[in-house]
Design an enzyme around this catalytic site. Structure first.
Site, PDB file in Angstrom:
ATOM      1  N   HIS A  18      -6.332  -4.659   8.090  1.00  0.00           N
ATOM      2  CA  HIS A  18      -5.986  -3.715   9.161  1.00  0.00           C
ATOM      3  C   HIS A  18      -5.968  -4.430  10.515  1.00  0.00           C
ATOM      4  CE1 HIS A  18      -7.916  -0.462   6.451  1.00  0.00           C
ATOM      5  NE2 HIS A  18      -6.601  -0.307   6.387  1.00  0.00           N
ATOM      6  N   LYS A  42      -8.549  11.323   0.563  1.00  0.00           N
ATOM      7  CA  LYS A  42      -9.392  10.282  -0.027  1.00  0.00           C
ATOM      8  C   LYS A  42     -10.854  10.689   0.110  1.00  0.00           C
ATOM      9  CE  LYS A  42      -5.974   6.909   1.425  1.00  0.00           C
ATOM     10  NZ  LYS A  42      -5.690   5.722   2.241  1.00  0.00           N
ATOM     11  N   ARG A  92       1.273  -4.543   1.663  1.00  0.00           N
ATOM     12  CA  ARG A  92       0.590  -5.579   0.890  1.00  0.00           C
ATOM     13  C   ARG A  92       1.397  -5.989  -0.324  1.00  0.00           C
ATOM     14  NH1 ARG A  92      -4.720  -2.223   0.030  1.00  0.00           N
ATOM     15  NH2 ARG A  92      -2.996  -1.016  -0.745  1.00  0.00           N
ATOM     16  N   SER A 130      -9.052  -0.899   1.272  1.00  0.00           N
ATOM     17  CA  SER A 130     -10.300  -0.214   1.617  1.00  0.00           C
ATOM     18  C   SER A 130     -10.995   0.354   0.381  1.00  0.00           C
ATOM     19  CB  SER A 130     -10.030   0.912   2.620  1.00  0.00           C
ATOM     20  OG  SER A 130      -9.642   0.388   3.860  1.00  0.00           O
TER      21      SER A 130
END
Length: 160
Positions: A18, A42, A92, A130
């Site tokens: 990040h 989440k 990514r 994460s």
């Protein structure tokens, strides 16, 4: 005209990936507004207020004009509300691109004046997610390779 961009995410926790995207994005614009949604599908380790404080702490020393705030609703609506004409998204992998490309197309339909730009994660940071950092931490693994030192300390303190 000031070039304003937004970069949104749950940042739970804020990773080195990040921060890489934040550093690179602020080099491209006059102002970067980092947005943290107040609601998330989440399962967060940290509350919205804790995440806001962590992101503010970690970007405080970075050059450029960076604002960190919470928002409700859609990222594209948030971008519009802060006067941004750019949404920054980090990628990514190809799977990230497939998802983000669909989102960018929908955002372009809702707000044609807002452009989405993709920044590909640095090669050494592409594996950091994460959710995986939280999994490693919950399994008593070392997370310092993936997050800033103060964030690692926050994670360990939370999981004690």
């Amino acid at each position: 005209m000031k070039r304003v961009a937004v970069y949104t995410g749950t940042f739970d926790p804020l990773t080195l990936g990040h921060l890489d995207i934040i550093r690179r994005a602020i080099a491209l614009v006059d102002k970067l507004v980092i947005g943290l949604p107040t609601q998330s599908s989440k399962s967060p380790l940290f509350s919205p207020e804790e995440r806001l404080a962590v992101v503010r702490r970690e970007v405080a020393a970075l050059p450029g004009e960076i604002e960190v705030r919470q928002f409700d609703g859609l990222a594209v609506s948030f971008a519009s509300s802060v006067g941004a004409h750019i949404i920054v998204r980090g990628l990514r992998s190809g799977a990230d691109f497939d998802y983000e490309d669909q989102m960018a197309a929908m955002n372009a339909t809702m707000a044609p004046d807002i452009e989405t730009i993709f920044l590909v994660a640095a090669p050494g940071l592409r594996s950091i997610a994460s959710s995986l950092v939280k999994e490693v931490a919950r399994g008593h693994g070392v997370v310092e390779h993936f997050v800033p030192p103060a964030v690692a300390a926050d994670i360990y303190a939370r999981l004690r």
